[in-house]
Design an enzyme around this catalytic site. Sequence first.
Site, PDB file in Angstrom:
ATOM      1  N   ASP A   1      30.854  43.744  42.069  1.00  0.00           N
ATOM      2  CA  ASP A   1      31.714  44.297  40.995  1.00  0.00           C
ATOM      3  C   ASP A   1      31.964  45.806  41.086  1.00  0.00           C
ATOM      4  O   ASP A   1      31.990  46.492  40.053  1.00  0.00           O
ATOM      5  CB  ASP A   1      31.129  43.930  39.619  1.00  0.00           C
ATOM      6  CG  ASP A   1      31.035  42.431  39.405  1.00  0.00           C
ATOM      7  OD1 ASP A   1      31.443  41.672  40.299  1.00  0.00           O
ATOM      8  OD2 ASP A   1      30.526  42.010  38.346  1.00  0.00           O
TER       9      ASP A   1
ATOM     10  N   LYS B   1      34.787  36.123  40.055  1.00  0.00           N
ATOM     11  CA  LYS B   1      33.820  35.384  39.231  1.00  0.00           C
ATOM     12  C   LYS B   1      34.080  35.612  37.741  1.00  0.00           C
ATOM     13  O   LYS B   1      34.278  36.740  37.305  1.00  0.00           O
ATOM     14  CB  LYS B   1      32.393  35.801  39.602  1.00  0.00           C
ATOM     15  CG  LYS B   1      32.054  37.262  39.366  1.00  0.00           C
ATOM     16  CD  LYS B   1      30.652  37.555  39.873  1.00  0.00           C
ATOM     17  CE  LYS B   1      30.201  38.963  39.578  1.00  0.00           C
ATOM     18  NZ  LYS B   1      30.045  39.280  38.161  1.00  0.00           N
TER      19      LYS B   1
ATOM     20  N   VAL C   1      27.124  46.991  40.747  1.00  0.00           N
ATOM     21  CA  VAL C   1      26.921  47.333  39.333  1.00  0.00           C
ATOM     22  C   VAL C   1      27.124  46.105  38.437  1.00  0.00           C
ATOM     23  O   VAL C   1      27.822  45.175  38.832  1.00  0.00           O
ATOM     24  CB  VAL C   1      27.911  48.441  38.905  1.00  0.00           C
ATOM     25  CG1 VAL C   1      27.644  49.719  39.680  1.00  0.00           C
ATOM     26  CG2 VAL C   1      29.365  48.013  39.042  1.00  0.00           C
TER      27      VAL C   1
ATOM     28  N   CYS D   1      25.261  42.162  35.991  1.00  0.00           N
ATOM     29  CA  CYS D   1      25.752  41.260  37.046  1.00  0.00           C
ATOM     30  C   CYS D   1      24.865  41.252  38.286  1.00  0.00           C
ATOM     31  O   CYS D   1      24.746  40.230  38.965  1.00  0.00           O
ATOM     32  CB  CYS D   1      27.188  41.623  37.398  1.00  0.00           C
ATOM     33  SG  CYS D   1      28.301  41.238  36.039  1.00  0.00           S
TER      34      CYS D   1
END
Length: 221
Positions: free
Chosen positions: A25, A130, A158, A163
């Site tokens: 991410d 996702k 991150v 996550c």
Amino acid sequence: MGSIQAQPYDYELPSNGKVALIIIDMQRDFLESGGFGEALGNDVSLLRSIIPTVQKLLEVFRANQLPVFHTIEGHKPDLSDCPPAKLERGKGSLKIGDMGTMGRILILGEMGNNIIPELQPKDTEIVINKPGKGAFYATSLQEQLQEKQITHLIITGVTTEVCVQTTMREANDRGYECLLVEDGTESYFPQFKQATLEMVRAQGGIVGWTAHSTDIIQAFE
Ligand code: TIU
């Protein structure tokens, strides 16, 4: 490839090279103003400190022709993959799907949802979109890792306790040997990052290992 100096003890790389880099991410929504991170009330500037470290690891994996997986947390434009509980959570001024300064918040394909320019994936690298915090939930990640017979994951990105930790726990339950890069992950809350590093490697590495990027890179030279 040998072993990496890590905590709680050395991390053994597989002799057959079945190791992948996972970059979680590193998207504008979390690292730049006007995205989801800021909409949740966070100071997004803190997260930018890990960019050079993740870039270095990416270069090493590319140079060794080892697989790289990037993930993006995002939802379909019609929000059909966003549970109401996630959509309605929080009391910020902007919610998922609302228009921010970088397009609709946390919506796939919007400018804010793209991976930051510094870490742009190559065509040969896999990008996993996702809808959840974990990268295994409702994605093809497991199948794609199995296809490449990957057993070991070097994890960056991150945020550490959201996550990244969720993904590391999901991976650990699926039998992957997971190493979290201490200076390759960051949180909006320094104490949460520290706690995560400690909790994943506690109890003899209950979720996996942690190591500094310099010790990881050394093992690939
Ligand atoms: N809010 C927060 O810390 N994280 C997320 O919502 N997503 C990720 O961690 N990527």
